[in-house]
Write a protein that holds these residues in place. Structure first.
Motif, PDB file in Angstrom:
ATOM      1  N   THR A  61      64.615  32.345  38.356  1.00 22.31           N
ATOM      2  CA  THR A  61      64.784  33.795  38.337  1.00 22.31           C
ATOM      3  C   THR A  61      64.168  34.363  39.590  1.00 22.31           C
ATOM      4  OG1 THR A  61      62.685  34.125  37.231  1.00 22.31           O
ATOM      5  CG2 THR A  61      64.603  33.837  35.836  1.00 22.31           C
ATOM      6  N   LYS A  62      64.609  35.522  39.951  1.00 22.13           N
ATOM      7  CA  LYS A  62      64.017  36.194  41.099  1.00 22.13           C
ATOM      8  C   LYS A  62      62.957  37.155  40.592  1.00 22.13           C
ATOM      9  CE  LYS A  62      66.180  35.136  45.050  1.00 22.13           C
ATOM     10  NZ  LYS A  62      65.426  34.720  46.258  1.00 22.13           N
ATOM     11  N   VAL A  63      62.057  36.630  39.812  1.00 20.16           N
ATOM     12  CA  VAL A  63      61.024  37.470  39.215  1.00 20.16           C
ATOM     13  C   VAL A  63      59.657  36.800  39.306  1.00 20.16           C
ATOM     14  CG1 VAL A  63      60.209  38.521  37.069  1.00 20.16           C
ATOM     15  CG2 VAL A  63      62.655  38.513  37.586  1.00 20.16           C
ATOM     16  N   PHE A  64      58.679  37.562  39.690  1.00 19.34           N
ATOM     17  CA  PHE A  64      57.302  37.078  39.672  1.00 19.34           C
ATOM     18  C   PHE A  64      56.539  37.782  38.558  1.00 19.34           C
ATOM     19  CE2 PHE A  64      57.807  36.303  44.406  1.00 19.34           C
ATOM     20  CZ  PHE A  64      57.792  34.914  44.290  1.00 19.34           C
ATOM     21  N   ARG A 114      56.391  31.826  30.983  1.00 16.95           N
ATOM     22  CA  ARG A 114      57.060  30.527  30.958  1.00 16.95           C
ATOM     23  C   ARG A 114      58.448  30.657  30.342  1.00 16.95           C
ATOM     24  NH1 ARG A 114      53.745  27.948  27.501  1.00 16.95           N
ATOM     25  NH2 ARG A 114      51.789  28.893  28.149  1.00 16.95           N
ATOM     26  N   GLN A 115      58.503  31.340  29.222  1.00 17.16           N
ATOM     27  CA  GLN A 115      59.785  31.475  28.544  1.00 17.16           C
ATOM     28  C   GLN A 115      60.800  32.235  29.387  1.00 17.16           C
ATOM     29  OE1 GLN A 115      59.302  32.889  24.567  1.00 17.16           O
ATOM     30  NE2 GLN A 115      58.156  31.089  23.933  1.00 17.16           N
ATOM     31  N   ASN A 116      60.294  33.131  30.186  1.00 10.91           N
ATOM     32  CA  ASN A 116      61.212  33.881  31.035  1.00 10.91           C
ATOM     33  C   ASN A 116      61.477  33.206  32.367  1.00 10.91           C
ATOM     34  OD1 ASN A 116      60.218  36.252  29.129  1.00 10.91           O
ATOM     35  ND2 ASN A 116      62.124  36.857  30.125  1.00 10.91           N
ATOM     36  N   ARG A 117      60.884  32.031  32.508  1.00  6.62           N
ATOM     37  CA  ARG A 117      61.139  31.231  33.708  1.00  6.62           C
ATOM     38  C   ARG A 117      60.903  32.017  34.992  1.00  6.62           C
ATOM     39  NH1 ARG A 117      61.279  28.345  29.724  1.00  6.62           N
ATOM     40  NH2 ARG A 117      62.634  26.541  29.434  1.00  6.62           N
ATOM     41  N   VAL A 118      59.793  32.732  35.056  1.00  5.63           N
ATOM     42  CA  VAL A 118      59.486  33.438  36.295  1.00  5.63           C
ATOM     43  C   VAL A 118      59.270  32.423  37.409  1.00  5.63           C
ATOM     44  CG1 VAL A 118      58.455  35.426  35.144  1.00  5.63           C
ATOM     45  CG2 VAL A 118      57.022  33.490  35.798  1.00  5.63           C
ATOM     46  N   SER A 119      59.443  32.874  38.636  1.00  4.95           N
ATOM     47  CA  SER A 119      59.334  31.967  39.776  1.00  4.95           C
ATOM     48  C   SER A 119      57.889  31.695  40.166  1.00  4.95           C
ATOM     49  CB  SER A 119      60.057  32.554  40.985  1.00  4.95           C
ATOM     50  OG  SER A 119      61.423  32.694  40.697  1.00  4.95           O
ATOM     51  N   GLY A 120      56.999  32.534  39.707  1.00  7.49           N
ATOM     52  CA  GLY A 120      55.597  32.367  40.037  1.00  7.49           C
ATOM     53  C   GLY A 120      54.786  33.459  39.368  1.00  7.49           C
ATOM     54  N   VAL A 121      53.482  33.255  39.311  1.00 14.03           N
ATOM     55  CA  VAL A 121      52.640  34.251  38.650  1.00 14.03           C
ATOM     56  C   VAL A 121      51.389  34.544  39.478  1.00 14.03           C
ATOM     57  CG1 VAL A 121      51.415  34.852  36.539  1.00 14.03           C
ATOM     58  CG2 VAL A 121      53.379  33.340  36.410  1.00 14.03           C
ATOM     59  N   PHE A 122      51.107  35.826  39.602  1.00 16.54           N
ATOM     60  CA  PHE A 122      49.856  36.254  40.216  1.00 16.54           C
ATOM     61  C   PHE A 122      48.894  36.602  39.078  1.00 16.54           C
ATOM     62  CE2 PHE A 122      53.232  37.381  43.155  1.00 16.54           C
ATOM     63  CZ  PHE A 122      52.753  36.914  44.378  1.00 16.54           C
ATOM     64  N   VAL A 123      47.722  36.022  39.100  1.00 15.19           N
ATOM     65  CA  VAL A 123      46.806  36.249  37.980  1.00 15.19           C
ATOM     66  C   VAL A 123      45.425  36.689  38.440  1.00 15.19           C
ATOM     67  CG1 VAL A 123      45.609  35.203  36.037  1.00 15.19           C
ATOM     68  CG2 VAL A 123      47.948  34.526  36.540  1.00 15.19           C
ATOM     69  N   ILE A 143      55.520  26.193  37.529  1.00 11.88           N
ATOM     70  CA  ILE A 143      55.460  27.599  37.940  1.00 11.88           C
ATOM     71  C   ILE A 143      54.172  27.800  38.717  1.00 11.88           C
ATOM     72  CG2 ILE A 143      55.301  29.975  37.147  1.00 11.88           C
ATOM     73  CD1 ILE A 143      56.870  29.188  34.676  1.00 11.88           C
ATOM     74  N   PRO A 144      54.288  28.072  40.002  1.00 12.95           N
ATOM     75  CA  PRO A 144      53.084  28.250  40.811  1.00 12.95           C
ATOM     76  C   PRO A 144      52.264  29.444  40.365  1.00 12.95           C
ATOM     77  CG  PRO A 144      55.042  28.835  42.065  1.00 12.95           C
ATOM     78  CD  PRO A 144      55.522  28.204  40.799  1.00 12.95           C
ATOM     79  N   VAL A 145      50.963  29.278  40.385  1.00 16.05           N
ATOM     80  CA  VAL A 145      50.057  30.361  40.026  1.00 16.05           C
ATOM     81  C   VAL A 145      49.137  30.654  41.202  1.00 16.05           C
ATOM     82  CG1 VAL A 145      48.189  31.095  38.509  1.00 16.05           C
ATOM     83  CG2 VAL A 145      50.061  29.724  37.593  1.00 16.05           C
TER      84      VAL A 145
END
Lengths: 329, 329
Positions: A61-64, A114-123, A143-145
């Motif tokens: 997905t094109k979503v972070f 995870r379920q939304n299959r984001v391309s990465g997560v900023f935490v 999924i890169p964090v």
DNA sequence: ATTATTTTCGCAATCGTTTGCGGGTTTGAA
DNA sequence: TTCAAACCCGCAAACGATTGCGAAAATAAT
């Protein structure tokens, strides 16, 4: 005619779906005439590709994801602002989730990502988070964090941070430079690593001059900072300078300053670590060392993009600090 | 083993994908034994349904769009905060996009929302938006839109707003009540309907007492408000009260108040329309009429949920105002 | 023992898009 | 005239999950 699909276009034109797909992508296999017709019909039908289907097909997905304790916080806002600005250029959107400083919610949110299959997560970790093994699942899911601000100690993760050490040092140096002798230094929640880093660096710098008296205090919010300041400024021997570790603390201090009509900088000097908004709403403007959420956001994006194209080992990056002269010191 | 799918589970157990799907949903068609095995394997494989695939199949995502001019704004923050809190209960997430007060970006963002098949969109119009036909495409795509704060005049859209009229009236009444005779009233950008509404209501209330002298001024940001205040407070005849239409203006005014050492409320009274954060960072705390972004968010969610289950005609809803006593008037 | 019923599960289509491969048609060259 | 090379385009599978329908196996009823 909204919700047009490739199939509809294909049916009208009596050609196959694949041809339509390729025509819209200007594929060389398709003749100019066909392309023409397809493009035109797509235009009039207001065809818009279904991102959900595209995502499924492309498995990306094109979503972070962006997870922060709370969105009602100036610092995180500027961070998110920077990230949104930056990733938009690459066609990404943001899915923002708040942890509310609750580790359980934090884990739930990871699941959503995870379920939304984001391309990465900023935490940005919550205050209460102690165990971070929940984040290993993200690795499994590939999924890169990228952690920011409140980051884990573990070197196994990618982290971007403010140069807390530098910033605290710069502020301390400035205080010494100005010959301050009786300093009140107010820090935040001691649980947080950010507090530890700033406190440690500040103390270290202060060691240079043993003639200086520094009182260390800790406030969890603005009101506590206000109360602490009230105590100190009603003493016979007022502090001749105050150091504020954060905007939250600065705001509390300034309320006290207004209430007691303390003259700044003649009666007491003030210096803070801040994103830059709050120092400028007071008169005189507060001298501060910039800890920019905006620049942190940009840095986080850079790192994320690197992660997306085959990351090497994890790193810890820092946003440099900048001394901004106000009139309060 | 992350990224497990129904297919993988099916292969391991040598049963069909459909059986696995049904087993996980506790469908009566499936025997207890099979369910048991499937559940267990799903557990150990850490199976998590692919939301993208589910969305494609169900033709609906559990995502709402939120479009605001800028995220670095206290009012919008509280709005977003409320919305995030509320929709999470129903299993929804938020996709936040900033318009940057640019109509072109606004239209681009709508496209992103459409392509991502969000379930609905919350929109606060940009300052510059004049034509709103771009939003008709959302109707075609059957994506409900709930406007908030800066909303179109057109009755054809769903809107939730602050009770601007009430709020401005309450503030005006308070000023008259306190016998103020020489009032400086600072408003925001006159282009905005929110400004128009507040201004109109304020003026109307002021008509009650013709003996009162009111100077109307307009500021696009804090600095302009500061400058305006500087001008007025250096006059021989200082205003005996100031009305601030927004936090932005209040912040500018207060900087001036600090600089000129104006005593509040003895020399001049202050009243503002605000979300509530800024009035409390000053001493004395500012008396204000609450215009809550948080409550607006909750209301917007309510309306959105109604839209999702067959909306009837469009409505315009209001969040009531509340008078909060500080010490500034 | 035979028919009827229930239990349990698989087939196949569907959502909308993408893409490898293969086949038909046209054009050019020999 | 014949064979090869472009040139166009369609078939079908794939992404992962869901669901109507039908069918085999097991149980119950007659």
């Amino acid at each position: 005619m909204a919700n047009a699909t490739l199939k509809k276009i294909a049916q009208v034109l009596e050609i196959s779906v694949s041809t339509v797909s390729r025509a819209l992508k200007d594929h060389p296999d398709i003749s100019a005439g066909t392309k023409q017709k397809v493009m035109e019909l797509a235009e009039t039908l207001e065809y818009e590709p279904n991102a959900v289907a595209v995502n499924l097909r492309s498995k990306s997905t094109k979503v972070f994801g962006v997870m922060i304790p709370s969105i009602t916080n100036n610092f995180y806002d500027s961070f998110v602002n920077a990230v949104e600005e930056e990733v938009k250029k690459a066609g990404y959107s943001l899915m923002i989730l708040q942890s509310g400083d609750d580790p359980v919610t934090e884990i739930d949110n990871l699941k959503i990502y995870r379920q939304n299959r984001v391309s990465g997560v900023f935490v940005c970790l919550s205050k209460e988070t102690t165990k971070i093994d929940a984040f290993d699942k993200m690795k499994d899911a590939e999924i890169p964090v990228v952690f920011f601000d409140k980051v884990p100690d573990d070197n196994a993760y990618d982290r971007v941070c403010l140069a807390d050490k530098d910033a605290a040092e710069m502020a301390a140096e400035a205080l010494l430079q100005k010959q301050k002798k009786n300093i009140l230094a107010i820090f935040g929640n001691t649980q947080l690593s950010i507090t530890k880093r700033r406190l440690e660096a500040f103390k270290e710098s202060m060691k240079q001059n043993t003639a200086v008296n520094v009182s260390y205090e800790f406030a969890g919010n603005s009101e506590e900072a206000d109360n602490i300041a009230q105590r100190y400024f009603q003493l016979k021997q007022m502090p001749d300078a105050v150091f504020c570790m954060s905007d939250e603390i600065l705001v509390g201090l300034m309320k006290c300053v207004q209430q007691l009509h303390i003259k700044v900088p003649s009666q007491t000097g003030i210096i803070a670590l801040s994103d830059g908004y709050f120092p400028k709403i007071y008169y005189p403007e507060i001298t501060y060392v910039e800890t920019s959420g905006y620049r942190l956001g940009k840095l986080a994006c850079e790192r994320m993009m690197e992660c997306l194209k085959g990351k090497e080992e994890t790193t810890e990056l820092f946003v440099s600090s900048r001394f901004v002269e106000g009139g309060s010191l």
